[in-house]
Design a protein around this motif. Structure first.
Motif: not given
Length: 216
Positions: A8-16, A39-43, A78-81
């Motif tokens: 599985i993959g994860f791409l993190g970023g602010t996405f703003d 999974f797209i993972m917003p900071n 998870r990182e948003l929380q």
């Protein structure tokens, strides 16, 4: 592909906000290396950024809208929380506890790899995941000695390693590199200039509805 356990993959970023410069390479990587899910993972608060422009809730919603038609993409919140700066190593420890038997591919751009040795606990990151590096076709990058040594020790050109090994590999994947940035989008909106064709229509509609990134 003869694999034991699909990664599985994860791409993190602010996405703003999130845009096609994020989405197209993510899709290409997901398909190229046969990820089970991406999974797209917003900071919430990126360690290297002072603040975001859109709220965590708004950025989360825009990601959800952007990927709604992609069955193999999902959002990881998870990182948003978190209410403090979010470090990749902490997230990877959580992920490995949650997916103990599944290989994890952490996706980043070549620019992030060039300063990878400045990341918090960077020496330990490959103990929890593989790194999949998105880069433009034919682009050769010169790394500093620490990163160069890391790449030499861990690079693989065999996709099977990303699935058959739990962690520890660095894999380079060529992708479309679209010259789009969140900063550019915010600047266009600030000056009331169209952002059509830079991000999905559903994201544009949400930005308009909530009057995001406009000068007060």
């Amino acid at each position: 592909m003869d694999i034991q356990q699909q990664a599985i993959g994860f791409l993190g970023g602010t996405f703003d906000p999130i845009h096609f410069g994020h989405l197209r390479p993510a899709l290409e990587i997901s398909e190229a290396i046969s990820l089970k899910q991406l999974f797209i993972m917003p900071n919430h608060i990126a360690p290297h950024k002072s603040k975001s422009h859109g709220s965590a809730k708004q950025r989360c919603k825009m990601v959800e809208l952007a990927i709604s038609s992609q069955s193999r993409m999902a959002i990881d919140k998870r990182e948003l929380q978190r209410h403090q700066p979010s470090y990749t190593i902490d997230t990877l420890k959580e992920l490995k506890a949650e997916y103990p038997d599944t290989p994890i591919c952490f996706i980043m751009g070549m620019d992030s790899l060039t300063n990878f040795d400045s990341w918090y606990e960077w020496q330990n990151i490959l103990s929890y995941c593989h790194l999949v590096i998105s880069h433009r076709p034919g682009w050769q990058c010169k790394f500093n000695k620490k990163v160069e040594t890391l790449v030499k020790q861990h690079q693989t050109t065999d996709q099977h390693d990303l699935h058959n090994l739990q962690c520890g590999k660095i894999y380079f994947q060529t992708t479309s590199q679209l010259a789009i940035s969140s900063t550019e989008i915010r600047e266009l909106l600030k000056h009331n200039i169209s952002i059509d064709f830079l991000t999905p229509e559903a994201v544009i509609d949400y930005i308009k509805e909530h009057h995001l990134y406009q000068t007060k």
